[in-house]
Structure formats: structure tokens, C-alpha cells
Motif scaffolding. Structure first.
Motif, PDB file in Angstrom:
ATOM      1  N   ALA A   1       5.336  95.396  18.466  1.00 20.23           N
ATOM      2  CA  ALA A   1       4.900  94.037  18.794  1.00 20.23           C
ATOM      3  C   ALA A   1       3.651  93.726  17.987  1.00 20.23           C
ATOM      4  N   ASN A   2       3.547  92.497  17.541  1.00 20.72           N
ATOM      5  CA  ASN A   2       2.381  92.011  16.803  1.00 20.72           C
ATOM      6  C   ASN A   2       1.457  91.269  17.750  1.00 20.72           C
ATOM      7  N   LYS A   3       0.233  91.052  17.314  1.00 25.57           N
ATOM      8  CA  LYS A   3      -0.706  90.262  18.101  1.00 25.57           C
ATOM      9  C   LYS A   3      -0.071  88.904  18.407  1.00 25.57           C
ATOM     10  N   GLY A   4      -0.113  88.503  19.679  1.00 27.79           N
ATOM     11  CA  GLY A   4       0.466  87.229  20.106  1.00 27.79           C
ATOM     12  C   GLY A   4       1.877  87.334  20.659  1.00 27.79           C
ATOM     13  N   ASP A   5       2.568  88.452  20.386  1.00 29.24           N
ATOM     14  CA  ASP A   5       3.926  88.635  20.917  1.00 29.24           C
ATOM     15  C   ASP A   5       3.884  88.877  22.419  1.00 29.24           C
ATOM     16  N   LEU A   6       4.981  88.569  23.069  1.00 31.09           N
ATOM     17  CA  LEU A   6       5.146  88.859  24.482  1.00 31.09           C
ATOM     18  C   LEU A   6       5.979  90.129  24.600  1.00 31.09           C
ATOM     19  N   VAL A   7       5.530  91.070  25.417  1.00 28.82           N
ATOM     20  CA  VAL A   7       6.245  92.317  25.645  1.00 28.82           C
ATOM     21  C   VAL A   7       6.838  92.222  27.050  1.00 28.82           C
ATOM     22  N   ILE A   8       8.170  92.256  27.143  1.00 29.23           N
ATOM     23  CA  ILE A   8       8.889  91.949  28.381  1.00 29.23           C
ATOM     24  C   ILE A   8       9.659  93.172  28.866  1.00 29.23           C
ATOM     25  N   ALA A   9       9.395  93.590  30.104  1.00 32.63           N
ATOM     26  CA  ALA A   9      10.167  94.678  30.714  1.00 32.63           C
ATOM     27  C   ALA A   9      11.516  94.123  31.132  1.00 32.63           C
ATOM     28  N   THR A  10      12.591  94.736  30.669  1.00 28.72           N
ATOM     29  CA  THR A  10      13.924  94.237  30.990  1.00 28.72           C
ATOM     30  C   THR A  10      14.555  94.984  32.158  1.00 28.72           C
ATOM     31  N   THR A  11      13.856  95.965  32.704  1.00 28.79           N
ATOM     32  CA  THR A  11      14.380  96.795  33.780  1.00 28.79           C
ATOM     33  C   THR A  11      13.353  96.902  34.906  1.00 28.79           C
ATOM     34  N   SER A  12      13.846  96.924  36.141  1.00 28.79           N
ATOM     35  CA  SER A  12      12.974  97.075  37.302  1.00 28.79           C
ATOM     36  C   SER A  12      13.809  97.551  38.486  1.00 28.79           C
ATOM     37  N   GLU A  13      13.117  97.955  39.546  1.00 28.26           N
ATOM     38  CA  GLU A  13      13.805  98.336  40.776  1.00 28.26           C
ATOM     39  C   GLU A  13      14.102  97.115  41.637  1.00 28.26           C
ATOM     40  N   ASP A  14      13.460  95.985  41.318  1.00 31.05           N
ATOM     41  CA  ASP A  14      13.702  94.766  42.094  1.00 31.05           C
ATOM     42  C   ASP A  14      13.709  93.547  41.160  1.00 31.05           C
ATOM     43  N   ASP A  15      14.284  92.463  41.640  1.00 32.46           N
ATOM     44  CA  ASP A  15      14.444  91.262  40.817  1.00 32.46           C
ATOM     45  C   ASP A  15      13.118  90.680  40.347  1.00 32.46           C
ATOM     46  N   SER A  16      12.080  90.767  41.178  1.00 31.11           N
ATOM     47  CA  SER A  16      10.801  90.169  40.781  1.00 31.11           C
ATOM     48  C   SER A  16      10.188  90.882  39.579  1.00 31.11           C
ATOM     49  N   GLY A  17      10.491  92.159  39.387  1.00 35.02           N
ATOM     50  CA  GLY A  17       9.953  92.904  38.253  1.00 35.02           C
ATOM     51  C   GLY A  17      10.756  92.762  36.974  1.00 35.02           C
ATOM     52  N   VAL A  18      11.989  92.282  37.085  1.00 30.81           N
ATOM     53  CA  VAL A  18      12.815  92.077  35.893  1.00 30.81           C
ATOM     54  C   VAL A  18      12.211  90.940  35.079  1.00 30.81           C
ATOM     55  N   ALA A  19      12.002  91.161  33.802  1.00 33.21           N
ATOM     56  CA  ALA A  19      11.402  90.196  32.869  1.00 33.21           C
ATOM     57  C   ALA A  19       9.916  89.983  33.136  1.00 33.21           C
ATOM     58  N   LYS A  20       9.255  90.970  33.740  1.00 24.41           N
ATOM     59  CA  LYS A  20       7.796  90.915  33.852  1.00 24.41           C
ATOM     60  C   LYS A  20       7.245  91.053  32.440  1.00 24.41           C
ATOM     61  N   ALA A  21       6.280  90.224  32.108  1.00 24.53           N
ATOM     62  CA  ALA A  21       5.816  90.158  30.724  1.00 24.53           C
ATOM     63  C   ALA A  21       4.310  90.339  30.620  1.00 24.53           C
ATOM     64  N   VAL A  22       3.897  90.867  29.479  1.00 24.66           N
ATOM     65  CA  VAL A  22       2.486  90.973  29.126  1.00 24.66           C
ATOM     66  C   VAL A  22       2.326  90.460  27.693  1.00 24.66           C
ATOM     67  N   ALA A  23       1.366  89.573  27.494  1.00 20.02           N
ATOM     68  CA  ALA A  23       1.076  89.075  26.148  1.00 20.02           C
ATOM     69  C   ALA A  23       0.160  90.081  25.464  1.00 20.02           C
ATOM     70  N   TRP A  24       0.533  90.531  24.273  1.00 19.30           N
ATOM     71  CA  TRP A  24      -0.320  91.427  23.507  1.00 19.30           C
ATOM     72  C   TRP A  24      -1.298  90.558  22.713  1.00 19.30           C
ATOM     73  N   VAL A  25      -2.574  90.601  23.099  1.00 20.78           N
ATOM     74  CA  VAL A  25      -3.590  89.793  22.432  1.00 20.78           C
ATOM     75  C   VAL A  25      -4.620  90.660  21.708  1.00 20.78           C
ATOM     76  N   GLY A  26      -4.368  91.963  21.664  1.00 22.24           N
ATOM     77  CA  GLY A  26      -5.250  92.875  20.949  1.00 22.24           C
ATOM     78  C   GLY A  26      -4.963  92.864  19.459  1.00 22.24           C
ATOM     79  N   ASN A  27      -5.761  93.616  18.737  1.00 18.98           N
ATOM     80  CA  ASN A  27      -5.593  93.700  17.285  1.00 18.98           C
ATOM     81  C   ASN A  27      -4.567  94.761  16.927  1.00 18.98           C
ATOM     82  N   GLY A  28      -3.865  94.539  15.844  1.00 15.91           N
ATOM     83  CA  GLY A  28      -2.905  95.508  15.350  1.00 15.91           C
ATOM     84  C   GLY A  28      -1.568  95.447  16.042  1.00 15.91           C
ATOM     85  N   LYS A  29      -0.650  96.270  15.548  1.00 14.72           N
ATOM     86  CA  LYS A  29       0.694  96.354  16.103  1.00 14.72           C
ATOM     87  C   LYS A  29       0.738  97.471  17.145  1.00 14.72           C
TER      88      LYS A  29
END
Length: 154
Positions: A64-92
Motif C-alpha cells: 500500500a502507498n501513502k493515502g491508500d486504504l487497507v481493508i480487512a476482507t475477513t472477520s468473525e462478525d459482519d461488523s468487522g468485514v471491510a474494516k478499513a485503515v487509511a495509511w497516511v504514513g510515509n513510504g510503502k
């Protein structure tokens, strides 16, 4: 957010993560995010990483590059499916299996917050599969439309 002030767009380009197990973590090396950490450690956005893999493994991993969204596609429950974190740090950063990287041109924090809205939670439900382990495929994730206000509002 008023619907008439927003554009509705399909999610941008999705790239599937690959090949990091927890046993691959090292004390230092190339920064990485494992899908489980999206559920347990990271919030809506991150600028610092807690895990690393060796450079030999990292050459084979998707990043992932700076600004990309990193999305978990797996979870034990529906609320965790597609939980996302924006990578705003430097570098890949390398990402694990059970993650999709969203490459987009939006404000990264806005899109990450959007993934937490009730609107998004309802939109993903028809695409979640599995019984004990719940998941969403990249193909189905790409079908979800995102409400996009102007950059000033984002």
C-alpha cells in the motif's frame, strides 16, 4: 451529508494482498500490516506500523502507498468485514492475505470514515459470505458505491 451534494462513485482500484503470516514477523525490516491488526490495533488511519517482515519476503508482497486504504476482507462478525485503515504514513507498507488495498483519489481519512458509516455497513451486507468466518471478496467490495462530497467537505 446530503445526497444531492454528493456524487455516487464505485470504489476505485482494488489490489488483493498476499502472503504474510504472523510467523513471518521480524524485529525490524519492511513495514507491514496483517489483516488481524486492522481489527485489534489500528483505528481509522495510521501513520506508524507495529510489524515488520524481512526484505526477502517483502519483495514478493503487494504494498500500500501513502493515502491508500487497507481493508480487512475477513472477520468473525459482519461488523468487522471491510474494516478499513487509511495509511497516511510515509513510504510503502506490505499487506497480508485477507486484505484489499484501495487506490483512490479521495481524502484518505474521509474514505476510511465512510467505511464506518451505517450507509456503508448496510451496503456491504448482501456481499458478505461464510458462516464461522465472514468475508467479502474484492470483486464484491468493488460493487459498493461510495458517497463522495466535494474535497472541501471531505
Amino acid at each position: 451529508m446530503e445526497a444531492r451534494r454528493c456524487k455516487w462513485l464505485a470504489i476505485g482500484e482494488l489490489v488483493r494482498g498476499n502472503g504474510i503470516q504472523k510467523s513471518d514477523f521480524t524485529e525490524s525490516g519492511v513495514s507491514c500490516i496483517h489483516y488481524g491488526q486492522i481489527h485489534t490495533h489500528y483505528g481509522v488511519y495510521a501513520s506508524k506500523i507495529i510489524s515488520f517482515v524481512n526484505s526477502g519476503l517483502a519483495t514478493r508482497l503487494r504494498k500500500a502507498n501513502k493515502g491508500d486504504l487497507v481493508i480487512a476482507t475477513t472477520s468473525e462478525d459482519d461488523s468487522g468485514v471491510a474494516k478499513a485503515v487509511a495509511w497516511v504514513g510515509n513510504g510503502k507498507i506490505a499487506v497480508s492475505t485477507d486484505v484489499c488495498i484501495l487506490r483512490h483519489s479521495l481524502n484518505p481519512k474521509y474514505i476510511s470514515y465512510f467505511f464506518e458509516t451505517e450507509l456503508f455497513q448496510k451496503a456491504k451486507k448482501p456481499y458478505i459470505t461464510g458462516t464461522k468466518v465472514r468475508r467479502i471478496s474484492g470483486k464484491n467490495l468493488a460493487k459498493i458505491k461510495v458517497s463522495v462530497p466535494s474535497l472541501e467537505v471531505q
